[in-house]
Scaffold this active site. Structure first.
Site, PDB file in Angstrom:
ATOM      1  CG  PHE A 189      -1.857   1.264   1.095  1.00 17.25           C
ATOM      2  CD1 PHE A 189      -3.007   1.213   0.324  1.00 17.25           C
ATOM      3  CD2 PHE A 189      -1.526   2.475   1.693  1.00 17.25           C
ATOM      4  CE1 PHE A 189      -3.816   2.339   0.153  1.00 17.25           C
ATOM      5  CE2 PHE A 189      -2.324   3.603   1.527  1.00 17.25           C
ATOM      6  CZ  PHE A 189      -3.475   3.531   0.764  1.00 17.25           C
ATOM      7  CG  ASP A 236       5.657   3.987   1.923  1.00 20.41           C
ATOM      8  OD1 ASP A 236       5.631   4.721   2.926  1.00 20.41           O
ATOM      9  OD2 ASP A 236       4.684   3.857   1.149  1.00 20.41           O
ATOM     10  CE  LYS A 280      -1.250   6.923   6.698  1.00 18.10           C
ATOM     11  NZ  LYS A 280      -0.887   5.892   5.729  1.00 18.10           N
TER      12      LYS A 280
HETATM   13  C1  LIG Z   1      -0.957   5.997   4.275  1.00 16.49           C
HETATM   14  C2  LIG Z   1       0.139   5.480   3.473  1.00 16.49           C
HETATM   15  C3  LIG Z   1       0.456   6.037   2.236  1.00 16.49           C
HETATM   16  C4  LIG Z   1      -0.354   7.140   1.596  1.00 16.49           C
HETATM   17  O1  LIG Z   1      -0.424   8.290   2.368  1.00 16.49           O
HETATM   18  P1  LIG Z   1      -1.569   9.375   2.080  1.00 16.49           P
HETATM   19  O2  LIG Z   1      -1.223  10.516   2.977  1.00 16.49           O
HETATM   20  O3  LIG Z   1      -2.883   8.722   2.451  1.00 16.49           O
HETATM   21  O4  LIG Z   1      -1.516   9.708   0.639  1.00 16.49           O
HETATM   22  C5  LIG Z   1       1.554   5.542   1.558  1.00 16.49           C
HETATM   23  N1  LIG Z   1       2.293   4.542   2.062  1.00 16.49           N
HETATM   24  C6  LIG Z   1       2.005   3.962   3.256  1.00 16.49           C
HETATM   25  C7  LIG Z   1       2.884   2.873   3.769  1.00 16.49           C
HETATM   26  C8  LIG Z   1       0.914   4.405   3.985  1.00 16.49           C
HETATM   27  O5  LIG Z   1       0.620   3.823   5.144  1.00 16.49           O
END
Ligand SMILES: *Cc1c(COP(=O)(O)O)cnc(C)c1O
Length: 401
Positions: free
Chosen positions: A141, A226, A255
């Site tokens: 994700f 990520d 985040k």
């Molecule tokens: C939440 C998340 C995203 C995307 O972040 P947004 O601020 O919702 O665009 C990307 N990678 C990971 C691992 C995430 O948990």
């Protein structure tokens, strides 16, 4: 007063149904506690998908935001502003990287990392035009843009949003061999979540990140971590990569970097990588704005104390020990690291959503993912007593089925 039933009815009628919220309407929150419009209190075990690591209304973060609101909120990057240097230097020091490229949302930061890796591939590695590929993982994700959903393996996230962006190879998560096999001369990067959050808090096998690091180095390929959900204290270290002593070429952050106040994201990398971006080649009107940087600076200061990482590690051990006691009592498995857990509920008992609703009724906010997994990620500021009471409530909720 407007009742929650009325507010939910209008919300459902007047908004796109891209989410399926639990039936609670939140009015205010402090620390780990939120209060709904009817005055009922709940412990927040979702924390805005780990955006609220430092708690709702964290005093230092709110003070920084309020001070900044009085002075300056937006300049655009056409000019410098007085919060920018500290943000880039501070986040650079926290990540151990030379340079920062600030954006707003997580998906934008992932997109930034993809663009930087491709440009690096053409200009530095010498890949032929338009031939670059990036290796990504099954069940990843990384956000919701058209390019990012192009390499999602979740049908809900991907179906009917084509045509898709080419240039990605999907391999099994947790298998270093799969990466080794997929790598070719045109591979510019491996994009990996050190722990897969949305997939259900999946922790890869020990040594996996070290293997990814080694394979990337041996093949002149960038390792992109990520850490949007796994980073900034959640797992008991500043970054989840730290558990294996691994340093990626590019950190992708978001985040919790915004302190639960504003969207703040960034990538961090060294000059030999991020230096490929020149004026006009990438940007964002709001990326690196003064309010975002002031909030980010407060977050970085909190992380520099080390207290949150230590607390997440300590409370995380306690949480995982208690959760493991539920195995065989309606819980099939428990995964995770630090103050972050994926709890698989016996599917013959109840769905994840049913358990989430039973938790809601008992005063705990949590969210299911992938059918029967409940993920738990309370704010790191939660008290030990509240943490344990919420797990008792989870046991009680499961026992009710
Ligand atoms: C939440 C998340 C995203 C995307 O972040 P947004 O601020 O919702 O665009 C990307 N990678 C990971 C691992 C995430 O948990």
């Amino acid at each position: 007063m407007t009742t929650s039933a009325e507010l939910i009815e209008v919300s459902e009628r007047r908004s796109a149904h891209n989410y399926h919220p639990l039936p609670v309407v939140i009015h205010e929150a402090h620390g780990a506690w939120v209060t709904d419009v009817e005055g009922k209190r709940y412990l927040d075990f979702l924390s805005g998908y780990s955006s609220l690591n430092f708690g709702h209304g964290n005093e230092k973060i709110i003070n920084a935001a309020q001070e900044q609101l009085k002075n300056l909120t937006l300049t655009s990057r056409a000019f410098y502003h007085d919060q920018f240097a500290q943000f880039c230097a501070g986040l650079g020091d926290l990540t151990g990287k030379d340079m920062i490229l600030p954006m707003n949302t997580g998906a934008e930061a992932v997109e930034t990392a993809i663009k930087v890796a491709r440009k690096w591939g053409y200009e530095i590695k010498g890949v032929a035009a338009d031939q670059a590929n990036i290796i990504v993982m099954e069940d990843n994700f990384h956000g919701r843009t058209t390019t990012i959903v192009s390499f999602s393996t979740d049908p809900d996230a991907r179906a009917d949003f084509g045509p898709y962006t080419p240039g990605f190879k999907i391999v099994r998560y947790g298998s270093a061999e799969a990466i080794q096999e997929a790598i070719d001369d045109n591979t510019v990067a491996v994009l990996v979540e050190p722990i897969q959050g949305e997939a259900g808090v999946l922790v890869p096998p020990d040594g996996y990140l070290l293997d990814v690091r080694r394979i990337c180095s041996e093949n002149n390929v960038l390792m992109i971590a990520d850490e949007i959900q796994s980073g900034l204290g959640r797992t008991g270290k500043t970054f989840a990569c730290d558990h294996e002593g691994v340093v990626p070429d590019i950190y992708v952050l978001g985040k919790a970097l915004g302190g639960g106040v504003v969207p703040v994201s960034a990538i961090a990398a060294n000059q030999d990588v991020l230096g490929v971006i020149k004026p006009g080649q990438h940007g964002s009107t709001f990326g690196g704005n003064p309010l975002a940087c002031a909030v980010g600076n407060a977050v970085i200061e909190l992380l520099n104390t080390g207290e949150y990482q230590e607390r997440a590690a300590k409370l995380g051990e306690l949480m995982h020990a208690r959760l493991r006691e539920l195995i065989g009592k309606g819980v099939v498995t428990v995964r995770g690291r630090g103050l972050w857990a994926g709890v698989d509920i016996d599917p013959s008992l109840a769905s994840g959503r049913e358990v989430s609703k039973a938790l809601l009724a008992r005063g705990v906010l949590a969210k299911d993912t992938h059918g029967t997994t409940i993920r738990l990620a309370p704010p790191i500021v939660i008290s030990e007593e509240d943490l344990l009471s919420a797990i008792d409530k989870l046991a009680d909720a499961i026992a009710s089925f």
